[in-house]
Design a protein around this motif. Structure first.
Motif, mmCIF file in Angstrom:
data_model
loop_
_atom_site.group_PDB
_atom_site.id
_atom_site.type_symbol
_atom_site.label_atom_id
_atom_site.label_comp_id
_atom_site.label_asym_id
_atom_site.label_seq_id
_atom_site.Cartn_x
_atom_site.Cartn_y
_atom_site.Cartn_z
ATOM 1 N N ARG A 101 -7.359 0.276 -2.266
ATOM 2 C CA ARG A 101 -6.703 0.521 -0.979
ATOM 3 C C ARG A 101 -5.544 1.191 -1.308
ATOM 4 N N LYS A 137 -6.378 4.967 -1.754
ATOM 5 C CA LYS A 137 -6.920 5.390 -0.499
ATOM 6 C C LYS A 137 -5.972 5.726 0.391
ATOM 7 N N ARG A 138 -4.801 4.710 0.557
ATOM 8 C CA ARG A 138 -3.589 5.160 1.492
ATOM 9 C C ARG A 138 -2.832 6.236 0.893
#
Length: 218
Positions: free
Chosen positions: A144, A147-148
């Motif tokens: 995550r 991805k950010r």
């Protein structure tokens, strides 16, 4: 065959189904052509044992069938429910953990995490399940975050490219305006020079005309 006929006559009666499952387990190497019938008998045993509130009768046979490849890995979930119904939470947790391991081997992390959480609900002392869940959730957090970061970087690139395009457009338009002002100034200078030249020529012509008019009088 006699046991199968008896099972049919007794409408899936638990004791007969259990005897038939045990007979298949003892003679498995010679009864491979009867595997489908054996599995179907096991399903009847599961149903009848749950109805009779004796789930452990089916759990023991199902565990043996799964271990020997006669029943699929998915049936570990059924085995967990049977153990839980029988009050054996540790064995239920073990079945769920084994299924979670199979899911992880197949790359299915999301359902595996759910089963690991259920495993810990049944048996909070299982360090193996807790450690595996910790690793999976850590990997999920890192994905995550990555991805950010990718999204933020992409957004930054878009902003920079947009700003560069706007600056280039502004410089191009400003250059055009400067060139236009320069052309206008050059035209004004040329017009002024032409007017000055014409005025000078008119003045010179006027002087010459006056001089020519004064000469006869002299």
């Amino acid at each position: 065959d006699a046991l199968y006929r008896a099972l049919g006559l007794r409408d899936g009666e638990m004791a007969t189904a259990a005897r038939l499952c045990d007979f298949y387990a003892r003679n498995r190497p010679w009864l491979q052509d009867r595997q489908a019938q054996a599995v179907e008998t096991l399903r009847k045993l599961i149903h009848s044992s749950v109805t009779a509130r004796q789930p452990q009768e089916a759990a023991e046979r199902l565990q043996d069938y799964i271990a020997n490849g006669d029943a699929p890995s998915e049936d570990l979930l059924v085995l967990a429910d049977l153990h839980a119904s029988a009050g054996d939470r540790n064995e239920a947790a073990t079945a769920l953990f084994r299924r979670a391991e199979d899911l992880l081997a197949g790359g299915r992390e999301v359902p595996a995490r759910d089963l690991l959480r259920r495993t810990l609900q049944l048996d909070p002392s299982r360090a193996d399940a807790r450690g595996r869940l910790y690793l999976l959730e850590g990997e999920q957090r890192r994905r995550r975050q990555k991805k950010r970061m990718v999204v933020l970087l992409a957004g930054l690139i878009i902003v920079v490219v947009g700003a560069a395009a706007a600056w280039w457009t502004y410089n191009r338009e400003a250059g055009r305006a400067i060139e236009m002002q320069r052309d206008l100034a050059e035209q004004a200078v040329a017009t002024s020079e032409a007017a000055s030249t014409n005025a000078l020529r008119t003045f010179v012509a006027t002087l010459e005309s006056s001089r020519e008019a004064d000469e006869p009088n002299a």
